[in-house]
Scaffold this motif. Structure first.
Motif, PDB file in Angstrom:
ATOM      1  N   GLY A 124      12.321 -12.423   8.106  1.00 44.94           N
ATOM      2  CA  GLY A 124      11.695 -11.108   7.967  1.00 44.94           C
ATOM      3  C   GLY A 124      11.161 -10.924   6.572  1.00 44.94           C
ATOM      4  O   GLY A 124      11.465 -11.700   5.673  1.00 44.94           O
ATOM      5  N   THR A 125      10.369  -9.891   6.357  1.00 43.61           N
ATOM      6  CA  THR A 125       9.891  -9.615   5.013  1.00 43.61           C
ATOM      7  C   THR A 125       9.588  -8.133   4.864  1.00 43.61           C
ATOM      8  O   THR A 125       9.297  -7.443   5.825  1.00 43.61           O
ATOM      9  CB  THR A 125       8.665 -10.472   4.642  1.00 43.61           C
ATOM     10  OG1 THR A 125       8.122 -10.006   3.425  1.00 43.61           O
ATOM     11  CG2 THR A 125       7.605 -10.419   5.695  1.00 43.61           C
ATOM     12  N   GLU A 126       9.710  -7.656   3.659  1.00 44.69           N
ATOM     13  CA  GLU A 126       9.551  -6.227   3.405  1.00 44.69           C
ATOM     14  C   GLU A 126       8.777  -6.037   2.104  1.00 44.69           C
ATOM     15  O   GLU A 126       8.835  -6.878   1.220  1.00 44.69           O
ATOM     16  CB  GLU A 126      10.937  -5.590   3.314  1.00 44.69           C
ATOM     17  CG  GLU A 126      11.868  -6.330   2.368  1.00 44.69           C
ATOM     18  CD  GLU A 126      13.350  -6.240   2.751  1.00 44.69           C
ATOM     19  OE1 GLU A 126      14.109  -5.779   1.923  1.00 44.69           O
ATOM     20  OE2 GLU A 126      13.722  -6.652   3.861  1.00 44.69           O
ATOM     21  N   TYR A 142       8.074  -6.863   8.414  1.00 46.78           N
ATOM     22  CA  TYR A 142       7.954  -7.776   9.546  1.00 46.78           C
ATOM     23  C   TYR A 142       9.295  -8.405   9.886  1.00 46.78           C
ATOM     24  O   TYR A 142      10.075  -8.705   8.989  1.00 46.78           O
ATOM     25  CB  TYR A 142       6.996  -8.925   9.218  1.00 46.78           C
ATOM     26  CG  TYR A 142       5.642  -8.507   8.699  1.00 46.78           C
ATOM     27  CD1 TYR A 142       4.892  -7.542   9.354  1.00 46.78           C
ATOM     28  CD2 TYR A 142       5.111  -9.101   7.554  1.00 46.78           C
ATOM     29  CE1 TYR A 142       3.651  -7.169   8.881  1.00 46.78           C
ATOM     30  CE2 TYR A 142       3.864  -8.737   7.079  1.00 46.78           C
ATOM     31  CZ  TYR A 142       3.133  -7.776   7.750  1.00 46.78           C
ATOM     32  OH  TYR A 142       1.902  -7.411   7.284  1.00 46.78           O
ATOM     33  N   PRO A 152       7.090 -15.979   6.717  1.00 46.20           N
ATOM     34  CA  PRO A 152       7.670 -14.656   6.963  1.00 46.20           C
ATOM     35  C   PRO A 152       6.674 -13.574   7.373  1.00 46.20           C
ATOM     36  O   PRO A 152       7.060 -12.618   8.025  1.00 46.20           O
ATOM     37  CB  PRO A 152       8.342 -14.309   5.629  1.00 46.20           C
ATOM     38  CG  PRO A 152       7.764 -15.213   4.627  1.00 46.20           C
ATOM     39  CD  PRO A 152       7.250 -16.422   5.320  1.00 46.20           C
ATOM     40  N   ALA A 153       5.405 -13.714   7.026  1.00 51.88           N
ATOM     41  CA  ALA A 153       4.442 -12.660   7.345  1.00 51.88           C
ATOM     42  C   ALA A 153       3.953 -12.802   8.788  1.00 51.88           C
ATOM     43  O   ALA A 153       3.838 -13.909   9.317  1.00 51.88           O
ATOM     44  CB  ALA A 153       3.275 -12.709   6.382  1.00 51.88           C
ATOM     45  N   MET A 171       6.447 -13.436  -3.563  1.00 59.31           N
ATOM     46  CA  MET A 171       6.985 -12.220  -2.944  1.00 59.31           C
ATOM     47  C   MET A 171       7.502 -12.488  -1.530  1.00 59.31           C
ATOM     48  O   MET A 171       8.555 -11.984  -1.148  1.00 59.31           O
ATOM     49  CB  MET A 171       5.882 -11.149  -2.921  1.00 59.31           C
ATOM     50  CG  MET A 171       6.347  -9.799  -2.434  1.00 59.31           C
ATOM     51  SD  MET A 171       6.316  -9.665  -0.649  1.00 59.31           S
ATOM     52  CE  MET A 171       4.906  -8.618  -0.388  1.00 59.31           C
ATOM     53  N   ARG A 172       6.783 -13.309  -0.751  1.00 62.25           N
ATOM     54  CA  ARG A 172       7.190 -13.563   0.632  1.00 62.25           C
ATOM     55  C   ARG A 172       8.418 -14.471   0.728  1.00 62.25           C
ATOM     56  O   ARG A 172       8.859 -14.797   1.825  1.00 62.25           O
ATOM     57  CB  ARG A 172       6.035 -14.173   1.425  1.00 62.25           C
ATOM     58  CG  ARG A 172       4.865 -13.251   1.615  1.00 62.25           C
ATOM     59  CD  ARG A 172       5.152 -12.113   2.564  1.00 62.25           C
ATOM     60  NE  ARG A 172       3.988 -11.270   2.742  1.00 62.25           N
ATOM     61  CZ  ARG A 172       4.042 -10.027   3.173  1.00 62.25           C
ATOM     62  NH1 ARG A 172       5.198  -9.464   3.474  1.00 62.25           N
ATOM     63  NH2 ARG A 172       2.940  -9.311   3.309  1.00 62.25           N
ATOM     64  N   HIS A 209      11.321 -11.474  -1.133  1.00 58.72           N
ATOM     65  CA  HIS A 209      11.569 -10.312  -0.287  1.00 58.72           C
ATOM     66  C   HIS A 209      11.561 -10.672   1.191  1.00 58.72           C
ATOM     67  O   HIS A 209      11.358  -9.811   2.041  1.00 58.72           O
ATOM     68  CB  HIS A 209      10.557  -9.207  -0.591  1.00 58.72           C
ATOM     69  CG  HIS A 209      10.821  -8.551  -1.917  1.00 58.72           C
ATOM     70  ND1 HIS A 209       9.985  -7.657  -2.495  1.00 58.72           N
ATOM     71  CD2 HIS A 209      11.869  -8.676  -2.763  1.00 58.72           C
ATOM     72  CE1 HIS A 209      10.480  -7.253  -3.661  1.00 58.72           C
ATOM     73  NE2 HIS A 209      11.626  -7.870  -3.844  1.00 58.72           N
ATOM     74  N   ALA A 210      11.751 -11.947   1.506  1.00 56.30           N
ATOM     75  CA  ALA A 210      11.928 -12.336   2.905  1.00 56.30           C
ATOM     76  C   ALA A 210      13.413 -12.309   3.201  1.00 56.30           C
ATOM     77  O   ALA A 210      14.245 -12.309   2.296  1.00 56.30           O
ATOM     78  CB  ALA A 210      11.360 -13.728   3.139  1.00 56.30           C
ATOM     79  N   ARG A 211      13.740 -12.253   4.454  1.00 56.92           N
ATOM     80  CA  ARG A 211      15.136 -12.207   4.867  1.00 56.92           C
ATOM     81  C   ARG A 211      15.338 -13.304   5.901  1.00 56.92           C
ATOM     82  O   ARG A 211      14.542 -13.461   6.821  1.00 56.92           O
ATOM     83  CB  ARG A 211      15.393 -10.843   5.508  1.00 56.92           C
ATOM     84  CG  ARG A 211      16.688 -10.207   5.165  1.00 56.92           C
ATOM     85  CD  ARG A 211      16.693  -8.783   5.653  1.00 56.92           C
ATOM     86  NE  ARG A 211      16.344  -7.870   4.591  1.00 56.92           N
ATOM     87  CZ  ARG A 211      17.197  -7.510   3.622  1.00 56.92           C
ATOM     88  NH1 ARG A 211      18.420  -7.963   3.603  1.00 56.92           N
ATOM     89  NH2 ARG A 211      16.813  -6.686   2.676  1.00 56.92           N
ATOM     90  N   GLU A 212      16.413 -14.077   5.755  1.00 54.24           N
ATOM     91  CA  GLU A 212      16.613 -15.208   6.670  1.00 54.24           C
ATOM     92  C   GLU A 212      18.108 -15.463   6.832  1.00 54.24           C
ATOM     93  O   GLU A 212      18.892 -15.140   5.942  1.00 54.24           O
ATOM     94  CB  GLU A 212      15.934 -16.459   6.091  1.00 54.24           C
ATOM     95  CG  GLU A 212      15.903 -17.635   7.037  1.00 54.24           C
ATOM     96  CD  GLU A 212      15.265 -18.883   6.411  1.00 54.24           C
ATOM     97  OE1 GLU A 212      14.779 -19.722   7.172  1.00 54.24           O
ATOM     98  OE2 GLU A 212      15.273 -19.007   5.163  1.00 54.24           O
ATOM     99  N   TYR A 234       2.665 -21.192   6.734  1.00 54.23           N
ATOM    100  CA  TYR A 234       1.451 -20.789   7.444  1.00 54.23           C
ATOM    101  C   TYR A 234       0.796 -21.988   8.125  1.00 54.23           C
ATOM    102  O   TYR A 234       0.337 -21.907   9.265  1.00 54.23           O
ATOM    103  CB  TYR A 234       0.468 -20.123   6.474  1.00 54.23           C
ATOM    104  CG  TYR A 234       0.982 -18.830   5.884  1.00 54.23           C
ATOM    105  CD1 TYR A 234       1.021 -17.671   6.645  1.00 54.23           C
ATOM    106  CD2 TYR A 234       1.441 -18.771   4.568  1.00 54.23           C
ATOM    107  CE1 TYR A 234       1.508 -16.487   6.113  1.00 54.23           C
ATOM    108  CE2 TYR A 234       1.921 -17.591   4.030  1.00 54.23           C
ATOM    109  CZ  TYR A 234       1.958 -16.449   4.800  1.00 54.23           C
ATOM    110  OH  TYR A 234       2.436 -15.281   4.268  1.00 54.23           O
ATOM    111  N   GLU A 261       2.931 -23.236  11.197  1.00 49.34           N
ATOM    112  CA  GLU A 261       2.805 -22.364  12.370  1.00 49.34           C
ATOM    113  C   GLU A 261       1.433 -22.502  13.025  1.00 49.34           C
ATOM    114  O   GLU A 261       1.326 -22.620  14.237  1.00 49.34           O
ATOM    115  CB  GLU A 261       3.058 -20.895  11.981  1.00 49.34           C
ATOM    116  CG  GLU A 261       4.535 -20.588  11.795  1.00 49.34           C
ATOM    117  CD  GLU A 261       4.827 -19.098  11.643  1.00 49.34           C
ATOM    118  OE1 GLU A 261       3.941 -18.264  11.943  1.00 49.34           O
ATOM    119  OE2 GLU A 261       5.957 -18.766  11.229  1.00 49.34           O
ATOM    120  N   GLU A 275      -3.239 -13.363  -0.857  1.00 51.12           N
ATOM    121  CA  GLU A 275      -2.148 -14.024  -0.164  1.00 51.12           C
ATOM    122  C   GLU A 275      -2.668 -14.936   0.961  1.00 51.12           C
ATOM    123  O   GLU A 275      -3.731 -14.686   1.530  1.00 51.12           O
ATOM    124  CB  GLU A 275      -1.283 -12.912   0.452  1.00 51.12           C
ATOM    125  CG  GLU A 275      -0.001 -13.368   1.038  1.00 51.12           C
ATOM    126  CD  GLU A 275       0.807 -12.194   1.599  1.00 51.12           C
ATOM    127  OE1 GLU A 275       2.003 -12.363   1.744  1.00 51.12           O
ATOM    128  OE2 GLU A 275       0.241 -11.127   1.897  1.00 51.12           O
TER     129      GLU A 275
END
Lengths: 178, 600
Positions: free
Chosen positions: A35-37, A51, A60-61, B165-166, B169-172, B250, B253, B320
């Motif tokens: 996720g990302t914020e 997301y 993450p996006a 930043m990604r 501030h990403a969460r995993e 990116y 994916e 980005e």
């Protein structure tokens, strides 16, 4: 499984809290989650979008045309982020008044501001309320009520009881307007 | 053990699991939560470790570096713009090296989410000739912290970690170590004047040569340990994608979702690259495309007619990454037909604009309002600085923003170049301590005449309310005494939510300016509305509504005061959103020409 959620709102509504709850729920359901914020410049009143990507992802996006679900804590923020929804699968759950513009997606709408103004639930629990609405109305939502309750408890056990009550209120209100 | 971590939490935990016990830095989005989380984990695990904010990034770097040359494992944290400030010591430290280990974490912000510029810290690593690790997810950030510390120790070199930043501030859900064996490591500085005493040129020349040798050894290590093992997994397509950091996610994916026939090789350490080994791989491919964020760091180190990237204009140069940009690069390089799988229609009707804005009830808004009310726009220049008060742009109360501390030095410059106008500079307390003191000394030294207003809310509000020097040590470090130490009077105002009083204070500064021969300096003692300790009892509880009969929709309030709860309703009259209003009641005072704001 692959399921992508955009959470949109304005600063101060608790979008980031939902990212945390959903990532904990993913862990509880044994799913990968990325996720990302947005932090920093999104002060109170500014647009915020976050997301959550559940399943086998590496970036993450969320890209345009990809999201399965858009949870909007404010109606205009749903419109601002509508390009992220998948044309075939995209579902919107939003807090918006009855006379809101129609869009070309499966949309579930509830006027949560009106209910909060009538003191039916506390406004600072709007995020959890909308998560309840989502649980009740999005048939493809990848988590059960129990998993979300557990995630809310894991987040902060002290206020879990209050939050879970609002969650259920959201679910019940959503079923009533359906 | 699996844990759900935000990138910056994963980095903080990685530091603890690597035995780092000395951390220093300056907050800056997206890097700010690393130090805060380190403190959280330190307290949770009851570790002995130093982790404190420094006055600026240069200071933070130098503190951590001294720890490292004494043999400790240390880390400095900052954002990419902060690295500019710390670049001075970095360049020398890179020559000299270290004994223990030091990780320099510089977080980048592709897409300008909360920065003035989109820089690539990897380019800075290249400039300084230190190795850089480029994580793409929180898990990788955790792993690379551990790798970076070991590597720094082995090669006696500072190692940079560059999350964007990604990543920060990403969460995993991350796999992290179970248990802790960390104990405080003892520093012991061993005198070695030729090494640590950086005086040119003889010793430096030798260290410069050693630095080049070290780089060659690191290149080889990069090939043998990080790149070569991955080359065995390449499937032998006609196209090779070289990726780094978030660019990798990116590409992975897009390639898998659209079934594009291409090999992907991720470079974990984008500098220094083993050029010859990498280029030898190109023989098997028709085209090699480099996907990296933000600058062409990898691309600049390689040369081949098969190479496609930013330098050849096949990959975007700013903003980005996204999968759409990946497809566009593939199409431009002739690998696929133009493809718009990741484009979708936006909502095309007008939506309410929500530019970043100061919080409802924030004292900065009143100060900016009072400045423009007192020092008229046509006769004034408003210089400002980096912090929440930068959002005074919304009130048209700011003319220039350059970098930390520049409001004061630019005020000096304008007072010389356009002396008929009154220059009014605004700067926050944290920014003043960071790099405002030196320009103030300069202004007094040179007798530059302008008004300087220091907005002291005793916190670094914009980045998440980190502590500031005078907050931690209020009896020793005080802005008023710093100003007086420069030899000028300090005008002090303790903020109240009565806007008339703030305007009156501004008028008193205007009076002082008339006869001044040096800067007129003021400190406004404020609070941050999100700062639970300081705001308690200082925020009002006034419910305001609009008398629709009096409101003539003149725009005055939302143009000059611009508080988030203010908006027009369906009847074309001003309305206050009760869910956003902080109850400060400032709008009741001077802002409405028809007095339409009333107490409910």
């Amino acid at each position: 499984m692959k399921y992508q959620i955009v959470i949109a709102g304005i600063g101060g509504q608790g979008a980031v809290f939902l990212v945390k709850v959903l990532s904990i729920a993913s862990a509880l359901a044994n799913q990968k989650c990325l996720g990302t914020e947005n932090h920093g410049m999104s002060q109170r009143g500014g647009s915020v979008s976050c997301y959550v990507k559940i399943g086998d992802f590496y970036a993450p996006a969320i890209d345009e045309g990809q999201a399965d679900l858009l949870i909007a804590l404010e109606g205009n923020e749903a419109l601002r982020n509508i390009q992220y929804l998948s044309k075939d699968r995209g579902v919107i759950v939003m807090n918006a008044p009855k006379n809101f513009p129609k869009v070309d997606f499966e949309t579930h709408s509830i006027d949560a501001f009106k209910k909060a103004k009538a003191k039916e639930f506390p406004i600072d629990a709007l995020n959890v309320y909308m998560l309840g609405v989502t649980l009740a109305l999005d048939t493809h939502f990848p988590f059960t009520c129990k998993e979300i309750e557990e995630a809310i408890t894991a987040m902060n056990a002290k206020v879990a009881e209050k939050n879970i009550a609002v969650l259920h209120q959201g679910m019940n209100d959503a079923k009533a307007v359906k | 053990m699996k844990q759900i971590l935000m990138g910056n939490e994963a980095i903080a935990l990685g530091l603890i699991h690597s035995g780092v016990d000395m951390l220093s830095g300056y907050p800056g989005t997206p890097s700010s939560e690393i130090l805060g989380n380190f403190q959280k984990f330190r307290d949770k695990f009851k570790l002995e470790a130093y982790a404190q904010w420094a006055t600026n990034e240069k200071v933070g770097f130098e503190v951590a570096y001294a720890g490292a040359i004494s043999g400790k494992r240390t880390c400095a944290t900052m954002k990419q713009v902060g690295l500019n400030v710390a670049s001075d010591p970095l360049m020398s430290a890179s020559y000299i090296g270290l004994k223990g280990a030091m990780l320099l974490i510089s977080c980048d912000d592709p897409g300008f989410y909360s920065s003035q510029t989109e820089q690539d810290s990897r380019s800075f690593a290249k400039f300084a000739r230190i190795p850089v690790l480029d994580p793409s997810t929180p898990q990788e950030a955790y792993d690379m912290v551990k790798l970076g510390i070991e590597f720094s120790h082995q090669f006696e070199s500072i190692v940079m970690l560059r999350p964007v930043m990604r990543v920060s501030h990403a969460r995993e859900i991350c796999e992290v170590d179970d248990s802790l064996y960390v104990k405080a490591n003892q520093g012991n500085f061993e005198r070695n004047i030729p090494r640590w005493g950086a005086v040119p040129p003889a010793g430096r020349f030798r260290q410069g040569l050693e630095q080049i040798d070290r780089l060659e050894a690191i290149k080889l290590w990069n090939w043998e340990h990080l790149i070569e093992p991955k080359t065995h997994l390449l499937k032998g397509s006609r196209v090779l994608c070289l990726t780094s950091g978030t660019g990798d996610g990116y590409v992975k994916e897009a390639v898998s979702e659209l079934g594009i026939d291409a090999d992907i090789l991720k470079l974990d350490m984008p500098y220094p690259l083993p050029k010859e080994n990498l280029e030898a791989l190109f023989v098997k491919y028709d085209k090699v495309i480099v996907f990296e964020e933000s600058f062409p760091c990898i691309e600049e180190q390689l040369s081949s007619p098969k190479l496609y990237g930013k330098l050849t204009k096949h990959v975007h140069l700013i903003d980005e990454f996204s999968k759409d940009k990946v497809l566009s690069a593939f199409a431009k390089a002739g690998v696929i037909e133009p493809n718009h799988a990741y484009q979708s229609e936006k909502y095309n009707k007008e939506l309410p604009k929500r530019p970043p804005n100061m919080c409802p009830g924030c004292p900065h808004r009143d100060v900016h309002y009072a400045i423009t009310k007192t020092f008229k726009k046509k006769k004034s220049i408003y210089t400002s600085d980096i912090g929440c008060y930068t959002l005074g742009l919304n009130q048209a109360a700011i003319d220039t923003i350059l970098c930390m501390g520049a409001s004061i030095s630019m005020a000096s410059g304008f007072s010389i170049s356009d002396p008929d106008k009154t220059v009014v500079a605004t700067i926050g307390d944290s920014t003043f301590m960071h790099s405002g003191v030196a320009p103030l000394i300069n202004a007094v030294y040179q007798n530059h005449k302008f008004v300087l207003i220091i907005l002291d809310n005793s916190t670094t509000a914009m980045t998440g309310r980190q502590t500031t020097p005078e907050r931690t040590n209020p009896n020793q470090i005080d802005i008023k005494r710093i100003i007086e130490g420069c030899g000028v009077a300090c005008h002090e105002y303790v903020y109240e939510q009565d806007l008339n009083k703030t305007v009156d204070f501004m008028k008193s500064l205007q009076e002082a300016y008339k006869t001044a021969t040096a800067p007129v300096v003021a400190v406004v003692r404020e609070f941050c509305v999100l700062d639970k300790e300081n705001a308690v009892g200082r925020l009002g509880n006034v419910v305001v509504e609009v008398d629709e009969d009096k409101c003539v929709a003149c725009d005055s309030c939302i143009t000059n005061y611009k508080c988030p709860p203010m908006h027009y309703n369906d009847a074309g009259k001003m309305e206050i959103d009760p869910f956003l209003c902080a109850g400060c009641g400032s709008c009741l005072d001077v802002i409405c020409p028809t007095d339409a704001f009333v107490k409910k």
